[in-house]
Design an enzyme around this catalytic site. Structure first.
Site, PDB file in Angstrom:
ATOM      1  N   GLU A  25      22.142 -15.372 -25.278  1.00 30.62           N
ATOM      2  CA  GLU A  25      22.130 -16.466 -26.819  1.00 30.62           C
ATOM      3  C   GLU A  25      23.786 -15.820 -27.179  1.00 30.62           C
ATOM      4  O   GLU A  25      24.356 -14.626 -27.647  1.00 30.62           O
ATOM      5  CB  GLU A  25      21.277 -16.019 -27.913  1.00 30.62           C
ATOM      6  CG  GLU A  25      21.242 -16.744 -28.985  1.00 30.62           C
ATOM      7  CD  GLU A  25      20.342 -17.250 -30.379  1.00 30.62           C
ATOM      8  OE1 GLU A  25      19.186 -16.381 -29.715  1.00 30.62           O
ATOM      9  OE2 GLU A  25      20.707 -16.795 -31.446  1.00 30.62           O
ATOM     10  N   GLU A  45      27.548 -19.720 -37.207  1.00 31.79           N
ATOM     11  CA  GLU A  45      25.815 -19.390 -37.866  1.00 31.79           C
ATOM     12  C   GLU A  45      26.594 -18.626 -39.134  1.00 31.79           C
ATOM     13  O   GLU A  45      26.998 -17.485 -39.499  1.00 31.79           O
ATOM     14  CB  GLU A  45      25.220 -18.329 -37.713  1.00 31.79           C
ATOM     15  CG  GLU A  45      23.756 -18.554 -37.432  1.00 31.79           C
ATOM     16  CD  GLU A  45      22.791 -17.739 -36.690  1.00 31.79           C
ATOM     17  OE1 GLU A  45      22.077 -18.038 -36.179  1.00 31.79           O
ATOM     18  OE2 GLU A  45      23.520 -16.913 -35.409  1.00 31.79           O
TER      19      GLU A  45
END
Length: 317
Positions: A136, A141
């Site tokens: 990932e 974010e």
């Protein structure tokens, strides 16, 4: 100096620019013309245990949570409903690209990132199947009131990256091993740019995130809208000229840990990150419970939306 050796001398002075250049060929463009043919809406239970209800494509469109605005794509959340804090959560949209990739240069031109709001946890990221074994990459974010982006890698154990040649502008956080303790924390890098995320990003006019993923490393750059390199704008990207990235991961067997990755946009609330740090944030002074706050303050999430100009994916050769 003898003229015989002059061409060799010039070549040496030029250094890396005299070496064969890496080429980048455009293989996918995601924009308002094809967004819903290239992304699938995932109406699933949130894997990060958020206070969120990921709706279907039909529901997202009927509620105005997924639409085109001019030549941009809008991805948002319900910001009008008062909810039961013990219920399913606030309506939102999660999108996953239909194509998956192995090595790529991914360039996202974003006009608006979800704002820096208590309880919110938006992300633009890439992930492989069978998490965390195929990796990932969290590109954009943050949670709650953050204004600094955090780039993070999550993997199976054994990927302990070093900082790549040329360094990076961000600051390392999390674990040294991206897969320690099951990969949940990962190995992160916090941007040093105060306009790299959320409300500050939007106030600065948006910008571009570029992610280069190869066998030898993963690098992420952020460019405010007023300083996007000309080669990105012209569609002829050349990362060698972009300067120091936010994050510069090297020294891991990336091909063993990152494979078959899809692109995802989502917005969740509370959950494993925003919820877990709630009590230590200033948000807790407003309401001691993250889900209770999100349930009772819909108007606080009017700026929880992505507005995307395009995502372009280039092959790396």
């Amino acid at each position: 100096m003898s003229l015989t050796y002059l061409p060799l001398f010039i070549t040496l002075l030029r250094g890396a620019s005299a070496l064969p250049a890496t080429s980048y060929s455009l293989i996918d463009t995601y924009d308002y013309t094809n967004w819903l043919s290239k992304f699938s809406v995932q109406s699933i239970s949130d894997p990060t245990h958020g206070y969120v209800n990921y709706v279907t494509q039909a529901q997202a469109q009927s509620e105005g949570l997924l639409k085109t605005v001019g030549n941009q794509v809008y991805i948002g959340v319900d910001s009008t409903s008062h909810l039961d804090p013990n219920g399913v959560g606030r309506d939102s949209v999660r999108l996953q690209s239909n194509p998956s990739y192995n090595h790529a240069l991914v360039i996202a031109d974003i006009a608006h990132i979800p704002g820096s709001d208590c309880g919110a946890w938006p992300a633009f990221w890439m992930v492989g199947p069978n998490w965390p074994n195929e990796g990932e990459i969290d590109i954009v974010e943050g949670v709650n009131l953050n204004t600094y982006d955090q780039v993070t890698l999550h993997t199976s154990s054994g990927c302990v990256p070093s900082v790549g040649s040329g360094g990076m502008s961000g600051t390392s956080t999390g674990n040294a091993d991206c897969g320690a303790s099951g990969g949940y924390t990962g190995c992160g890098v916090v941007s040093g740019s105060a306009t790299s995320y959320g409300t500050a990003f939007n106030a600065n006019g948006g910008g571009v995130y570029a992610t280069l993923w190869t066998s030898s490393g993963i690098e992420v750059w952020y460019f405010p809208e007023n300083s996007v390199p000309g080669d990105i704008k012209s569609g002829t990207p050349n990362p060698a000229g972009w300067g120091q990235p936010i994050a510069n991961y090297a020294g891991c067997n990336f091909d063993a840990h990152f494979q078959n990755m899809n692109i995802i946009f989502d917005i969740t609330f509370c959950g494993d990150w925003a919820g877990s740090v709630w009590s230590s944030s200033s948000c807790a002074s407003i309401n001691p419970s993250c889900p209770a706050y999100v349930a009772s303050e819909p108007q606080s999430f009017a700026d929880q939306y992505w507005l995307v100009n395009s995502v372009k994916v280039y092959s790396v050769s």
